[in-house]
Design an enzyme around this catalytic site. Structure first.
Site, short mmCIF file in Angstrom:
data_model
loop_
_atom_site.label_atom_id
_atom_site.label_comp_id
_atom_site.label_asym_id
_atom_site.label_seq_id
_atom_site.Cartn_x
_atom_site.Cartn_y
_atom_site.Cartn_z
N GLY A 78 0.64 -5.15 1.12
CA GLY A 78 -0.51 -5.30 0.22
C GLY A 78 -0.14 -5.98 -1.09
O GLY A 78 -0.97 -6.66 -1.70
N ALA A 104 0.84 -1.20 0.00
CA ALA A 104 0.00 0.00 0.00
C ALA A 104 0.88 1.25 0.00
O ALA A 104 2.01 1.23 0.49
CB ALA A 104 -0.89 -0.01 1.23
N GLU A 120 4.01 -5.01 7.58
CA GLU A 120 3.13 -3.95 8.09
C GLU A 120 3.39 -3.61 9.55
O GLU A 120 3.28 -2.45 9.95
CB GLU A 120 1.66 -4.35 7.94
CG GLU A 120 1.11 -4.24 6.52
CD GLU A 120 1.29 -5.50 5.70
OE1 GLU A 120 2.15 -6.33 6.06
OE2 GLU A 120 0.57 -5.66 4.69
N GLU A 171 -0.26 -9.53 -0.43
CA GLU A 171 -1.65 -9.90 -0.11
C GLU A 171 -2.47 -10.09 -1.38
O GLU A 171 -3.29 -11.00 -1.49
CB GLU A 171 -2.26 -8.84 0.80
CG GLU A 171 -1.57 -8.85 2.16
CD GLU A 171 -2.09 -7.79 3.10
OE1 GLU A 171 -2.97 -8.10 3.91
OE2 GLU A 171 -1.63 -6.63 3.01
C1 3HC Z 1 -2.99 -2.78 3.35
C2 3HC Z 1 -1.58 -3.29 3.51
O1 3HC Z 1 -1.60 -4.40 4.35
C3 3HC Z 1 -0.69 -2.23 4.11
C4 3HC Z 1 0.63 -2.18 3.42
O2 3HC Z 1 0.89 -2.73 2.39
S1 3HC Z 1 1.76 -1.22 4.22
C5 3HC Z 1 3.14 -1.21 3.16
C6 3HC Z 1 3.92 -2.46 3.30
N1 3HC Z 1 5.13 -2.31 2.57
C7 3HC Z 1 6.27 -1.95 3.16
O3 3HC Z 1 6.34 -1.76 4.36
C8 3HC Z 1 7.45 -1.80 2.26
C9 3HC Z 1 8.13 -0.51 2.55
N2 3HC Z 1 9.25 -0.29 1.65
C10 3HC Z 1 10.43 -0.89 1.82
O4 3HC Z 1 10.64 -1.69 2.70
C11 3HC Z 1 11.52 -0.51 0.86
O5 3HC Z 1 11.24 0.80 0.41
C12 3HC Z 1 11.63 -1.42 -0.36
C13 3HC Z 1 12.14 -2.80 0.11
C14 3HC Z 1 10.30 -1.56 -1.05
C15 3HC Z 1 12.62 -0.82 -1.38
O6 3HC Z 1 13.83 -0.55 -0.74
P1 3HC Z 1 15.00 0.26 -1.49
O7 3HC Z 1 15.23 -0.33 -2.82
O8 3HC Z 1 16.14 0.33 -0.52
O9 3HC Z 1 14.45 1.71 -1.77
P2 3HC Z 1 13.85 2.79 -0.76
O10 3HC Z 1 14.75 3.97 -0.78
O11 3HC Z 1 13.49 2.19 0.54
O12 3HC Z 1 12.48 3.14 -1.51
C16 3HC Z 1 12.46 3.78 -2.77
C17 3HC Z 1 11.39 4.83 -2.75
O13 3HC Z 1 10.10 4.18 -2.69
C18 3HC Z 1 9.34 4.70 -1.64
N3 3HC Z 1 8.51 3.62 -1.12
C19 3HC Z 1 8.89 2.37 -0.82
N4 3HC Z 1 7.83 1.65 -0.42
C20 3HC Z 1 6.77 2.47 -0.48
C21 3HC Z 1 5.39 2.30 -0.19
N5 3HC Z 1 4.89 1.13 0.21
N6 3HC Z 1 4.58 3.36 -0.33
C22 3HC Z 1 5.06 4.54 -0.77
N7 3HC Z 1 6.36 4.76 -1.06
C23 3HC Z 1 7.20 3.73 -0.91
C24 3HC Z 1 10.36 5.19 -0.63
O14 3HC Z 1 9.82 6.15 0.23
C25 3HC Z 1 11.44 5.75 -1.53
O15 3HC Z 1 10.99 7.02 -1.95
P3 3HC Z 1 12.07 8.18 -2.23
O16 3HC Z 1 12.92 7.68 -3.35
O17 3HC Z 1 11.23 9.34 -2.56
O18 3HC Z 1 12.83 8.34 -0.96
#
Ligand code: 3HC
Length: 717
Positions: free
Chosen positions: A109, A65, A132, A112
């Protein structure tokens, strides 16, 4: 302009390839979800579509998400509809099968949605996980129900509670993905697989209703009980891990659809929690540390660093060497004699061996990694170095001599870095003409484990050199923060009042162990006295003297630690400090410290006994508000350019609880005015140690937050 979309392309074989496209990580924004819904509706309507392959653009399935949108929606918005009505009924319940073609990453997500497909094909290196919980929320698109049904309850809970992703190969072994192929074969294989389902050559599986991996109810309850106990032990301050377990349990006890509704309600509520706001702030702040005005916006490219020379094989030098060889750098470790050199090399080996023991590294890999390390006694091989990191004892003239030597032996492009934690870099480089390539690379001990790297630049350090170190920091998986040059730089400087205020409270009559308990309850890994024991009193006295010299008007000088040190009571290393330590290093309070405390109190001469009975909340405030006050000075002087860097510094350098968002985020949750008025009143009773600085005073007066950007013109960076 919309944020992301999906595209659909229907092949002559009747398979619709639906691609999520939202750079950089194909996050599931509202626009992506809306477009995905439309693609599915179209695919169902079209007679030429028999099956769907769901994938992500540019080799990434989806990072989950869109975190930017969290907590921004209105609370009364309709809940649960996306997880149940869309993911479950539209994707999983569709009358045409879906296969997820998963490359790069499928997180949150993203995974998921993949689990709602009827099969998953992935590459061996794809990262799959439900992270998450590290954002203070729980999976909200059915993950709490489908993951345990695909991989089993224990593994599913472990993946959610640790937030750690697994690789494609492991996911395949567990049954989370059905086949592993190369990136090139991903879409062709998924296409065939989808048609096989249509033609009944492969089963049409709905993960939500799988039961073969779930234990019988009695056994499942035992697994859940164990998970609850673990969660309470590992994160005693956090509620959302327990909520996650409750939601999983609901699905097992009352059926998966009831579980889905409970998940939808709980995940929606958690989005608005203080914990989630703080952890999402940490997520973005951590990424923002490597965006430095005047450095990363100049269009420069980082230069390649192949060989790093390290001076000094002590605890710091060997830790730094370990971190570097683990990330494929060639390292030259220099010591002054063979005994010291062998000891240094031995420390690096021991660091790697402990990884082998923990099972995170194979013996072969350990041996291969060590081939990147060379020990030397002379500067001869420094001609190959692209970067030198000096990590010798904190002695100015020794460091000056070393930097003069480095100028002579290293190539002209070589970066000259010092790991000093206190000494002025200008002083260190005084005998050289290389001030543009002199920089601080301040690691935290143990350097191969602690995640923070403080990059210290002077007025003369070139942006290229800082950029090169930022790049190196990222490659060795550290979070780098760029700061200016002053006593203690940003991290140690903002935290020097931490121990001093604790000492002041003791001199005023408070109990050492009550203070430590209150601070640990607040969420620090340990209180200031347990920390002083760990660091060692020798270091505490030496650094205390530096702060007294640099900031005499606001340093609190207590004789407590020096008088204990006089009796050879120097902290954990001597097994006696504020605590006594048994042979297994377990700490217990020591009644003997009473005599030192009495002496210290009589010298301090505080007459008031008013604060003898402070509540835990007051202890926390009297210890942390001076830290916040100093952090404000660090920002005001431009030592740090943004408050969020100090949040990350406090979390990664000092163990400030991440679920409070870091020291400045926490301070803003209390308000500048409140902090100012408390400091002001304490300063009247206890002196200038508590005196609020002008930055804090002004923001309290104007009602602005402490984290609002400082006037760029004032930056000293
Ligand atoms: C309903 C659901 O259950 C709820 C969810 O899905 S909550 C979201 C779950 N997902 C996460 O927690 C993943 C979070 N992201 C990460 O762990 C890492 O960013 C990654 C492994 C995807 C990539 O890592 P890496 O290659 O080192 O790049 P990283 O610098 O972290 O991210 C690149 C860019 O993407 C953005 N980004 C990464 N994941 C994102 C997300 N889920 N939403 C929005 N932006 C995101 C980062 O903020 C960053 O933006 P920037 O360049 O402007 O700073």
């Amino acid at each position: 302009m919309g944020k992301g979309r999906t595209t659909m392309e229907v092949g002559p074989d009747g398979v619709a390839i639906v691609t999520i496209d939202n750079p950089p990580v194909n996050a599931l924004s509202a626009d992506v979800i809306f477009s995905l819904k439309e693609s599915y509706e179209q695919a169902m309507r079209r007679d030429d579509v028999k099956a769907i392959v769901l994938t992500g653009a540019r080799g990434k399935f989806s990072g989950g998400a869109d975190i930017n949108s969290f907590g921004s929606g209105k609370k009364e918005a309709k809940i649960g509809s996306m997880s149940v009505d869309f993911v479950t009924d539209v994707i999983e319940g569709a009358r045409k099968p879906s296969v997820a073609a998963v490359d790069g990453l499928a997180l949150g997500g993203g995974l998921e949605i993949a689990m709602a497909c009827n099969s998953r094909i992935s590459t061996s290196t794809t990262q799959l996980g439900l992270p998450e919980l590290q954002l203070g929320i729980i999976p909200g698109l059915g993950g709490t129900q489908r993951l345990p049904r695909l991989v089993g309850l224990s593994k599913g809970l472990e993946m959610m509670l640790t937030s750690k992703p697994i690789k494609g190969d492991e996911a395949h072994a567990l049954g989370l993905v059905d086949a592993i192929v190369s990136s090139k074969d991903l879409i062709p294989t998924a296409r065939r697989w989808a048609l096989d389902i249509v033609e009944c050559r492969r089963p049409w599986i709905k993960s939500l209703y799988k039961t073969d991996k779930i234990e019988a109810l009695g056994e499942a309850r035992e697994v859940l009980k164990f998970a609850r106990a673990q969660a309470q032990k590992q994160a005693p301050h956090l509620q959302h891990p327990l909520v996650c377990i409750d939601v999983v349990e609901e699905g097992i006890v009352s059926g998966p659809r009831a579980g889905l509704w409970k998940e939808a309600n709980s995940s929606y509520e958690l989005q608005f929690s203080e914990t989630s706001k703080a952890l999402i702030h940490v997520f973005f702040s951590q990424r923002a540390t490597s965006k430095v005005p005047g450095i990363t916006d100049l269009g420069l490219m980082p230069r390649k660093i192949n060989t790093v020379a390290i001076l000094g094989g002590g605890l710091m030098g060997s830790g730094i060497a370990t971190a570097l060889i683990l990330s494929n750098y060639r390292v030259i470790l220099k010591e002054v004699n063979d005994n010291f050199l062998q000891a240094g090399l031995g420390r690096v080996k021991a660091n790697l061996q402990s990884r082998v023991k923990k099972g995170v590294m194979t013996q072969e890999n350990c041996a291969r990694t060590l081939t990147r390390l060379t020990g030397v006694l002379t500067y001869e091989s420094f001609k190959d170095a692209d970067l030198v990191i000096e990590a010798v004892i904190e002695n100015v003239s020794l460091k000056q001599k070393i930097f003069a030597d480095l100028e002579e032996y290293c190539p002209s492009h070589c970066i000259l870095a010092s790991n000093t934690s206190t000494i002025d870099l200008n002083l260190i480089g005084e005998r050289t003409k290389s001030s543009d390539r002199i920089v601080g690379a301040h690691f935290f001990s143990p350097a191969h484990i602690m995640p923070l790297l403080e990059i210290v630049r002077t007025h003369n350090t070139s942006p290229q050199v800082v950029l090169d170190l930022l790049d190196l920091g990222k490659k060795i998986r550290k979070t780098p923060i760029v700061v200016g040059n002053c006593t203690g730089f940003a991290v140690n400087r903002m935290f020097f009042p931490y121990t001093q205020s604790a000492l002041l409270l003791v001199d005023c009559g408070l109990d050492v162990y009550q203070i430590d308990r209150a601070i640990a309850k607040f969420g620090m890994p340990m209180g200031p006295f347990r920390l002083a024991d760990l660091v060692g009193f020798g270091v505490a006295v030496a650094t205390g003297a530096e702060y007294l010299k640099s900031f005499p008007e606001r340093s609190y000088k207590s004789i407590l630690i020096p008088s204990m040190l006089e009796d050879k009571r120097a902290g954990e290393a001597t097994r006696k400090g504020f605590y006594v330590y048994d042979e297994r290093r377990k700490a217990s309070p020591d009644p003997e410290i009473k005599k030192y405390i009495e002496k210290s109190r009589s010298v301090a001469g505080f007459t008031t006994d008013k604060i003898m009975k402070l509540a835990d909340k007051d202890i926390v405030e009297m210890i942390f508000f001076p830290v916040v006050n100093e952090a404000c000075r660090v920002l005001d002087e431009g030592i740090s350019v943004k408050a969020s860097d100090l949040d990350i510094a406090s979390i990664m350098g000092m163990g400030f609880p991440s679920y409070r968002g870091g020291a400045m985020f926490w301070a803003d949750s209390l308000g500048a005015n409140y902090i100012y008025s408390r400091l002001e009143s304490w300063s009247k009773t206890y002196g200038d140690f508590f005196k609020p600085c002008s930055y804090l005073a002004q923001r309290a007066k104007r009602g602005t937050s402490l984290s609002a950007p400082v006037n760029q013109a004032k930056s000293r960076l």
